[in-house]
Enzyme design. Sequence first.
Site, PDB file in Angstrom:
ATOM      1  N   LYS A 172      -1.914 -15.817  -5.704  1.00 20.48           N
ATOM      2  CA  LYS A 172      -2.631 -15.535  -6.942  1.00 20.48           C
ATOM      3  C   LYS A 172      -1.582 -15.169  -7.994  1.00 20.48           C
ATOM      4  O   LYS A 172      -0.394 -15.051  -7.663  1.00 20.48           O
ATOM      5  CB  LYS A 172      -3.654 -14.410  -6.764  1.00 20.48           C
ATOM      6  CG  LYS A 172      -3.036 -13.068  -6.424  1.00 20.48           C
ATOM      7  CD  LYS A 172      -4.100 -11.995  -6.441  1.00 20.48           C
ATOM      8  CE  LYS A 172      -3.479 -10.614  -6.377  1.00 20.48           C
ATOM      9  NZ  LYS A 172      -4.461  -9.552  -6.473  1.00 20.48           N
ATOM     10  N   LYS A 220     -13.819  -0.586   4.797  1.00 19.85           N
ATOM     11  CA  LYS A 220     -12.699  -1.416   4.337  1.00 19.85           C
ATOM     12  C   LYS A 220     -12.906  -2.888   4.722  1.00 19.85           C
ATOM     13  O   LYS A 220     -12.820  -3.788   3.885  1.00 19.85           O
ATOM     14  CB  LYS A 220     -11.408  -0.872   4.940  1.00 19.85           C
ATOM     15  CG  LYS A 220     -10.204  -1.729   4.738  1.00 19.85           C
ATOM     16  CD  LYS A 220      -9.777  -1.801   3.289  1.00 19.85           C
ATOM     17  CE  LYS A 220      -8.731  -2.877   3.090  1.00 19.85           C
ATOM     18  NZ  LYS A 220      -8.149  -2.869   1.776  1.00 19.85           N
ATOM     19  N   GLU A 259      -7.527   1.832   1.792  1.00 18.88           N
ATOM     20  CA  GLU A 259      -6.985   1.548   0.466  1.00 18.88           C
ATOM     21  C   GLU A 259      -7.635   0.278  -0.095  1.00 18.88           C
ATOM     22  O   GLU A 259      -7.868  -0.662   0.636  1.00 18.88           O
ATOM     23  CB  GLU A 259      -5.466   1.355   0.617  1.00 18.88           C
ATOM     24  CG  GLU A 259      -4.748   1.077  -0.656  1.00 18.88           C
ATOM     25  CD  GLU A 259      -5.045   2.109  -1.723  1.00 18.88           C
ATOM     26  OE1 GLU A 259      -4.835   3.307  -1.474  1.00 18.88           O
ATOM     27  OE2 GLU A 259      -5.527   1.716  -2.807  1.00 18.88           O
ATOM     28  N   VAL A 284       0.833  -1.203   0.000  1.00 17.25           N
ATOM     29  CA  VAL A 284       0.000   0.000   0.000  1.00 17.25           C
ATOM     30  C   VAL A 284       0.865   1.249   0.000  1.00 17.25           C
ATOM     31  O   VAL A 284       0.712   2.136  -0.850  1.00 17.25           O
ATOM     32  CB  VAL A 284      -0.960  -0.016   1.215  1.00 17.25           C
ATOM     33  CG1 VAL A 284      -1.646   1.327   1.396  1.00 17.25           C
ATOM     34  CG2 VAL A 284      -1.982  -1.129   1.060  1.00 17.25           C
ATOM     35  N   CYS A 297      -4.508 -10.127   3.006  1.00 16.84           N
ATOM     36  CA  CYS A 297      -5.656  -9.281   3.365  1.00 16.84           C
ATOM     37  C   CYS A 297      -6.907 -10.065   3.743  1.00 16.84           C
ATOM     38  O   CYS A 297      -7.398  -9.941   4.865  1.00 16.84           O
ATOM     39  CB  CYS A 297      -5.957  -8.330   2.216  1.00 16.84           C
ATOM     40  SG  CYS A 297      -4.521  -7.352   1.778  1.00 16.84           S
ATOM     41  N   PHE A 303     -15.184 -11.930  -8.770  1.00 13.86           N
ATOM     42  CA  PHE A 303     -14.903 -12.657  -7.515  1.00 13.86           C
ATOM     43  C   PHE A 303     -15.836 -13.840  -7.290  1.00 13.86           C
ATOM     44  O   PHE A 303     -16.249 -14.133  -6.178  1.00 13.86           O
ATOM     45  CB  PHE A 303     -14.876 -11.695  -6.312  1.00 13.86           C
ATOM     46  CG  PHE A 303     -13.544 -11.014  -6.206  1.00 13.86           C
ATOM     47  CD1 PHE A 303     -13.155 -10.102  -7.181  1.00 13.86           C
ATOM     48  CD2 PHE A 303     -12.652 -11.318  -5.189  1.00 13.86           C
ATOM     49  CE1 PHE A 303     -11.899  -9.513  -7.145  1.00 13.86           C
ATOM     50  CE2 PHE A 303     -11.386 -10.725  -5.147  1.00 13.86           C
ATOM     51  CZ  PHE A 303     -11.018  -9.833  -6.126  1.00 13.86           C
ATOM     52  N   LEU A 304     -16.181 -14.496  -8.380  1.00 16.23           N
ATOM     53  CA  LEU A 304     -17.000 -15.714  -8.293  1.00 16.23           C
ATOM     54  C   LEU A 304     -16.244 -16.895  -8.893  1.00 16.23           C
ATOM     55  O   LEU A 304     -16.862 -17.862  -9.316  1.00 16.23           O
ATOM     56  CB  LEU A 304     -18.333 -15.515  -9.025  1.00 16.23           C
ATOM     57  CG  LEU A 304     -19.420 -14.733  -8.285  1.00 16.23           C
ATOM     58  CD1 LEU A 304     -20.688 -14.650  -9.123  1.00 16.23           C
ATOM     59  CD2 LEU A 304     -19.750 -15.359  -6.922  1.00 16.23           C
ATOM     60  N   ARG A 330       2.120 -15.030   1.265  1.00 16.77           N
ATOM     61  CA  ARG A 330       1.443 -14.931   2.557  1.00 16.77           C
ATOM     62  C   ARG A 330       0.079 -15.627   2.509  1.00 16.77           C
ATOM     63  O   ARG A 330      -0.754 -15.333   1.677  1.00 16.77           O
ATOM     64  CB  ARG A 330       1.304 -13.461   2.981  1.00 16.77           C
ATOM     65  CG  ARG A 330       2.634 -12.888   3.467  1.00 16.77           C
ATOM     66  CD  ARG A 330       2.536 -11.430   3.784  1.00 16.77           C
ATOM     67  NE  ARG A 330       2.397 -10.621   2.583  1.00 16.77           N
ATOM     68  CZ  ARG A 330       2.250  -9.304   2.588  1.00 16.77           C
ATOM     69  NH1 ARG A 330       2.201  -8.652   3.730  1.00 16.77           N
ATOM     70  NH2 ARG A 330       2.153  -8.635   1.457  1.00 16.77           N
TER      71      ARG A 330
HETATM   72  C1  UGA Z   1      -7.633  -7.697  -1.710  1.00 16.67           C
HETATM   73  C2  UGA Z   1      -8.768  -6.801  -2.251  1.00 16.67           C
HETATM   74  O1  UGA Z   1      -9.209  -7.306  -3.508  1.00 16.67           O
HETATM   75  C3  UGA Z   1      -8.300  -5.346  -2.403  1.00 16.67           C
HETATM   76  O2  UGA Z   1      -9.405  -4.534  -2.813  1.00 16.67           O
HETATM   77  C4  UGA Z   1      -7.766  -4.849  -1.067  1.00 16.67           C
HETATM   78  O3  UGA Z   1      -7.251  -3.530  -1.162  1.00 16.67           O
HETATM   79  C5  UGA Z   1      -6.650  -5.769  -0.595  1.00 16.67           C
HETATM   80  O4  UGA Z   1      -7.161  -7.124  -0.493  1.00 16.67           O
HETATM   81  C6  UGA Z   1      -6.192  -5.277   0.748  1.00 16.67           C
HETATM   82  O5  UGA Z   1      -6.982  -5.285   1.702  1.00 16.67           O
HETATM   83  O6  UGA Z   1      -5.068  -4.743   0.842  1.00 16.67           O
HETATM   84  P1  UGA Z   1      -5.468  -8.881  -2.810  1.00 16.67           P
HETATM   85  O7  UGA Z   1      -5.316  -9.578  -1.489  1.00 16.67           O
HETATM   86  O8  UGA Z   1      -4.283  -8.244  -3.446  1.00 16.67           O
HETATM   87  O9  UGA Z   1      -6.588  -7.714  -2.692  1.00 16.67           O
HETATM   88  O10 UGA Z   1      -5.988  -9.972  -3.851  1.00 16.67           O
HETATM   89  P2  UGA Z   1      -7.365 -10.358  -4.557  1.00 16.67           P
HETATM   90  O11 UGA Z   1      -7.215 -10.175  -6.011  1.00 16.67           O
HETATM   91  O12 UGA Z   1      -8.517  -9.738  -3.918  1.00 16.67           O
HETATM   92  O13 UGA Z   1      -7.381 -11.942  -4.282  1.00 16.67           O
HETATM   93  C7  UGA Z   1      -7.457 -12.445  -2.946  1.00 16.67           C
HETATM   94  C8  UGA Z   1      -7.570 -13.950  -2.966  1.00 16.67           C
HETATM   95  O14 UGA Z   1      -8.840 -14.356  -3.459  1.00 16.67           O
HETATM   96  C9  UGA Z   1      -6.545 -14.655  -3.864  1.00 16.67           C
HETATM   97  O15 UGA Z   1      -6.065 -15.798  -3.199  1.00 16.67           O
HETATM   98  C10 UGA Z   1      -7.332 -15.026  -5.096  1.00 16.67           C
HETATM   99  O16 UGA Z   1      -6.815 -16.144  -5.776  1.00 16.67           O
HETATM  100  C11 UGA Z   1      -8.669 -15.337  -4.473  1.00 16.67           C
HETATM  101  N1  UGA Z   1      -9.806 -15.232  -5.436  1.00 16.67           N
HETATM  102  C12 UGA Z   1     -10.135 -14.045  -5.968  1.00 16.67           C
HETATM  103  C13 UGA Z   1     -10.532 -16.389  -5.740  1.00 16.67           C
HETATM  104  O17 UGA Z   1     -10.234 -17.496  -5.250  1.00 16.67           O
HETATM  105  N2  UGA Z   1     -11.589 -16.260  -6.585  1.00 16.67           N
HETATM  106  C14 UGA Z   1     -11.958 -15.076  -7.141  1.00 16.67           C
HETATM  107  O18 UGA Z   1     -12.959 -15.047  -7.913  1.00 16.67           O
HETATM  108  C15 UGA Z   1     -11.212 -13.939  -6.836  1.00 16.67           C
END
Ligand code: UGA
Length: 429
Positions: free
Chosen positions: A320, A204, A151, A11, A260, A249-250, A327
């Site tokens: 991802k 948040k 954020e 961030v 996070c 996110f599905l 982490r």
């Molecule tokens: C997440 C949020 O999306 C951000 O908006 C937020 O700012 C951030 O946390 C934070 O609090 O700092 P991030 O952790 O970088 O962001 O990653 P995401 O893209 O949200 O993915 C999170 C996890 O969910 C990953 O393990 C990803 O593989 C998983 N995911 C995501 C799924 O299993 N399915 C989905 O459809 C989407």
Amino acid sequence: MTITFVGHGYVGLVTATVFADFGNKVYVIGHTKEKIDNLNRGIIPIYEPGLSELVKKNVDAKRLIFTLDYNPSISESDVVFIAVGTPTTKTGDADLSIVLGVAEKIGQNLKGYTVVATKSTVPAGTNKKVQRILDESKPQGTEVDYASIPEFLREGSAISDTTNPDRIVIGIDCKRAQDLLIKLHEPIKAPLVLTNFETAELIKYASNAFLALKISYANAIAKLSESLGADALKVLEGVGADKRIGNKFLSPGPGYGGSCFPKDVRALISIAKDNDYPFSLLEEVENINHQSRRDIVRKARKTLGDLRNKKIGILGLAFKANTDDMRDAPAIDIINLLQNDGAKISAFDPKSMDTAAAVLKGVDYKKDAYEAVRDADLVIVLTEWNEFRELDFSKIKGLMKSTNIIDGRNLYDPEQMKANGFNYMGIGR
Ligand code: UGA
């Protein structure tokens, strides 16, 4: 304007760099000399597409300065952002000790009028603690206003998320600070949500927990689809086409990870408990998430029977794609469980091999995907890297001992994989 960020994690580093790129003079305070020296040379401690170039450009332009010192950075600044970590305590709460420690140092170095804003994810009510510390520690004759600016950037797309967010949330109670912050955010075109501190802080957590809920919901539907013979991706496509639900996110998979969602879901459950509300909905979100990780292992056991001395090739380790972040990555739990059953693991990830090696022992790290699947009884895909979408499966078939594949990210077409001679298992289809 002159601004300071305390903290150069995802961030802090990304937001500071973007604000420098807008033409502001930006200090970033850290506490490790080696990291600060590297950052001043444009060497960044994380992998984030485009960030290294942007840091270098702004360091060279002398708009972005990394430092260990709170002075003159804080005293020169119009706005100071707190962007340090809030790890989870043993009880599941957010650990605020770093935020509060930093607030005191900021307070001691204030000069003239300054707005101090928290970007770290903190529970509702933290603003009062930070404000009190700032008021108690600031030198006489200085003025400070406080704001909460959560954020929402994601790793892997952090720069575009920062320059092009869905909204900017500012928790504030004073017009002077509000005007200054609106001016600072002017180059970012996004709807502004102006509200009080507690609301901003809760937005948040409520956002991250809702996204985690969507993922667990998708994983629950995937599990049911497998029993019913339905195609979960089609089910969720049909569900997500309803604009009230939305298709983001599905995607079912090995469960959410990262720094996070797991932390923030746990913290919101804990915040709710402290306020006499048992947030059992979110407890179930967590349960389903753990189950999604264990389900991959269950599929491996079902396919191979006894896992002792079976060779399993893992494609993708990061939580991802487009990050080297390990982490709370699902790969950690899954590989640990497979190793406990006696399986031999080889693995490849395009970016996270070093970070993975620090947390996952006994894994044979390979130089590419083909080496990782050589002689494997089973291949498991855990991260949705684009390069895994384009693998040569006739080559892979020749390399593997048995052609079993668990596609934990639904990257491949089940029919095509079956036609190619693979025993293919997706998530929910
Ligand atoms: C997440 C949020 O999306 C951000 O908006 C937020 O700012 C951030 O946390 C934070 O609090 O700092 P991030 O952790 O970088 O962001 O990653 P995401 O893209 O949200 O993915 C999170 C996890 O969910 C990953 O393990 C990803 O593989 C998983 N995911 C995501 C799924 O299993 N399915 C989905 O459809 C989407």
